[in-house]
Design a protein around this motif. Structure first.
Motif, mmCIF file in Angstrom:
data_model
loop_
_atom_site.group_PDB
_atom_site.id
_atom_site.type_symbol
_atom_site.label_atom_id
_atom_site.label_comp_id
_atom_site.label_asym_id
_atom_site.label_seq_id
_atom_site.Cartn_x
_atom_site.Cartn_y
_atom_site.Cartn_z
ATOM 1 N N PRO A 77 0.811 -1.223 0.000
ATOM 2 C CA PRO A 77 0.000 0.000 0.000
ATOM 3 C C PRO A 77 0.844 1.272 0.000
ATOM 4 C CG PRO A 77 -0.850 -1.587 1.581
ATOM 5 C CD PRO A 77 0.474 -2.103 1.125
ATOM 6 N N ILE A 78 2.025 1.216 0.653
ATOM 7 C CA ILE A 78 2.925 2.370 0.618
ATOM 8 C C ILE A 78 3.366 2.630 -0.817
ATOM 9 C CG2 ILE A 78 5.136 3.296 1.443
ATOM 10 C CD1 ILE A 78 4.803 1.535 3.926
ATOM 11 N N GLY A 79 3.693 1.554 -1.536
ATOM 12 C CA GLY A 79 4.033 1.693 -2.949
ATOM 13 C C GLY A 79 2.874 2.239 -3.766
ATOM 14 N N SER A 80 1.651 1.838 -3.399
ATOM 15 C CA SER A 80 0.465 2.345 -4.093
ATOM 16 C C SER A 80 0.315 3.851 -3.896
ATOM 17 C CB SER A 80 -0.799 1.647 -3.578
ATOM 18 O OG SER A 80 -0.738 0.272 -3.819
ATOM 19 N N PHE A 81 0.513 4.322 -2.657
ATOM 20 C CA PHE A 81 0.436 5.755 -2.384
ATOM 21 C C PHE A 81 1.539 6.507 -3.124
ATOM 22 C CE2 PHE A 81 -1.642 4.358 1.725
ATOM 23 C CZ PHE A 81 -2.891 4.851 1.396
ATOM 24 N N LEU A 82 2.763 5.968 -3.070
ATOM 25 C CA LEU A 82 3.907 6.645 -3.676
ATOM 26 C C LEU A 82 3.788 6.700 -5.195
ATOM 27 C CD1 LEU A 82 6.769 7.859 -3.451
ATOM 28 C CD2 LEU A 82 7.661 5.517 -3.525
ATOM 29 N N PHE A 83 3.683 5.531 -5.817
ATOM 30 C CA PHE A 83 3.620 5.499 -7.273
ATOM 31 C C PHE A 83 2.273 6.014 -7.778
ATOM 32 C CE2 PHE A 83 7.022 2.339 -6.600
ATOM 33 C CZ PHE A 83 7.976 2.878 -7.448
ATOM 34 N N GLY A 84 1.212 5.801 -6.985
ATOM 35 C CA GLY A 84 -0.084 6.335 -7.373
ATOM 36 C C GLY A 84 -0.068 7.844 -7.472
ATOM 37 N N HIS A 85 0.643 8.494 -6.540
ATOM 38 C CA HIS A 85 0.747 9.959 -6.582
ATOM 39 C C HIS A 85 1.338 10.417 -7.906
ATOM 40 C CE1 HIS A 85 1.509 14.056 -5.097
ATOM 41 N NE2 HIS A 85 2.683 13.940 -5.706
ATOM 42 N N PHE A 86 2.460 9.801 -8.281
ATOM 43 C CA PHE A 86 3.118 10.209 -9.524
ATOM 44 C C PHE A 86 2.352 9.715 -10.751
ATOM 45 C CE2 PHE A 86 6.624 10.251 -6.419
ATOM 46 C CZ PHE A 86 7.008 11.581 -6.564
ATOM 47 N N GLY A 87 1.691 8.569 -10.631
ATOM 48 C CA GLY A 87 0.899 8.075 -11.754
ATOM 49 C C GLY A 87 -0.274 8.971 -12.067
#
Length: 435
Positions: A77-87
């Motif tokens: 989920p941390i990766g989802s927040f991080l990459f989701g922000h930039f995505g």
């Protein structure tokens, strides 16, 4: 007359995002990412415990290995927040490239970490750090791959296009398990524990290079480009997601629980239980898993077609109800120790995994607007992983030790009930427009 996203884009972009290129780019990335993830899952069941946690008890070794397995699901989920922000801020393409790099580098480096006998307690610490990196990368991968497919899909075909990222895990698992199967046949137990288990991790570097080449050739998705043109991007996607779209995020996560629980109990736990408790030879069990995952791959396009034809919810409800019943088959089939019955159990569970997993490639993106879609789909997907997968092998191991496989089967059924509640509470999304 409605037009497909591909036909609505400029000719040069449409050429880069041709149907075949979009399908392959969304498929190959998840295949590689899940290859990396399953390599660790298989290693955790077979060798991580004795190499990195040399306790006197085999059960303690297995539990320690499954704890490291769960670390990545906390990171996802941390990766989802991080990459989701930039995505959602910068774009789908560049974010997908970055997630693939993080995942591939973490997996390859695991293959170089010395064991506990060489560097002591530093070995499990390094292992946990790299496992966390695996989770960060995979947390950003799936949402972007699903959006790459669905935001380029023609009308009425979004479930079918969204199926290709869902097909990647079957191929990734088959590749990783097949490689372990080949090593089990060609190496002695001593060779496998000494160095053989590292080979699948090192192979990841070659696969990542192929995936990067493919993804660098694609263009941005039409839906995201349209959002840029309309100036609809939000400054902090996760804040908008939490404040305005928390309900579909939770329901999407609940819907995913059954997929994860089915898969990791049928693979990671069952592999560990079958080899250590039932004393089925390692290569035999790996071979059965290779056969069973083919049925997961076959169920994926069938379920995706049905989801386009009948809707996402009816297909999911049918699959989840079957999953609830399948929990009662665990003790008599897996517990029998009979190779045909164990294989039948694995086929049933992985087939149902394909049935419930395939519609998610379209369903989760359809729950969210374009400006938070990458973040929302990824967070829902990976929160479901925490609930359904991070602790699944560990809980199953504890339940098997204290109550036997009947308790483990009940756990699978209960997880399916959780998903049933989530699906029943959400709206049907088949006719949603991804603008």
């Amino acid at each position: 007359m409605s037009t497909s996203p591909l036909s609505a884009t400029p000719p040069d972009v449409a050429g880069k995002n041709s149907t075949s290129r979009v399908i392959f780019a969304s498929f190959i990335g998840t295949a590689i990412e899940f290859y990396d993830f399953y390599v660790y899952a298989t290693a955790a069941a077979l060798v991580i415990g004795p190499v990195f946690f040399p306790h006197s008890s085999a059960t303690a070794q297995a539990l320690s290995a499954f704890v490291t397995f769960g670390i990545a699901f906390v990171a996802r989920p941390i990766g989802s927040f991080l990459f989701g922000h930039f995505g959602d801020r910068i774009g789908r393409k560049s974010t997908l490239v970055a997630s693939l790099l993080v995942m591939g580098l973490s997996t390859t480096l695991i293959g170089f970490v010395p064991g506990y006998d060489s560097i002591g307690s530093l070995a499990p610490i390094l292992l946990c750090v790299l496992r966390f990196g695996q989770g960060i990368g995979l947390g950003g991968e799936w949402g972007g791959a699903a959006l790459l497919a669905t935001e380029n899909a023609p009308p009425g075909k979004r479930g079918w296009f969204g199926m290709f990222p869902q097909l990647g895990p079957s191929i990734g698992f088959l590749a990783s398990n097949g490689l372990f199967f080949g090593l089990a046949l060609s190496l002695s137990d001593e060779q496998f524990r000494s160095w053989g288990w590292r080979v699948p991790f090192l192979v990841s570097a070659v696969l990542v290079a192929i995936g990067l080449y493919v993804r660098l050739k694609i263009a941005e998705t039409p839906a995201f480009q349209a959002a840029i043109d309309r100036e609809e991007r939000v400054r902090v996607p996760v804040a908008t997601l939490i404040s305005q779209h928390w309900r579909p995020t939770i329901l999407g996560a609940l819907a995913m629980v059954v997929c994860y629980t089915l898969f990791y109990n049928a693979t990671t736990f069952s592999l560990s239980y079958g080899v250590s408790t039932l004393h089925i030879p390692r290569q035999t069990f790996l071979g059965m898993l290779c056969i069973a995952v083919v049925f997961m791959a076959l169920a994926t396009p069938l379920s995706a077609w049905a989801a386009d034809r009948f809707g996402r919810k009816p297909v999911l409800i049918a699959g989840i109800l079957a999953a609830i019943v399948s929990g009662f088959a665990m003790a008599p089939l897996l517990g029998s120790g009979s190779t045909p019955l164990v294989l039948l159990f694995l086929i049933i569970e992985l087939f149902l995994m394909g049935v419930t997993f395939a519609p998610m490639g379209a369903l989760l993106p359809e729950l969210f607007p374009t400006n938070v879609r990458y973040t929302g789909a990824g967070v829902s997907y990976n929160l479901g992983g925490i609930l359904g997968a991070s602790v699944a092998p560990y809980i199953a191991q504890v339940l098997a030790a204290h109550g036997g496989l009947t308790w483990v089967g009940a756990y699978v059924s209960c997880a399916a009930v959780v998903s049933l509640v989530g699906v029943l509470c959400m709206r049907e999304t088949r006719h949603t427009q991804l603008m």
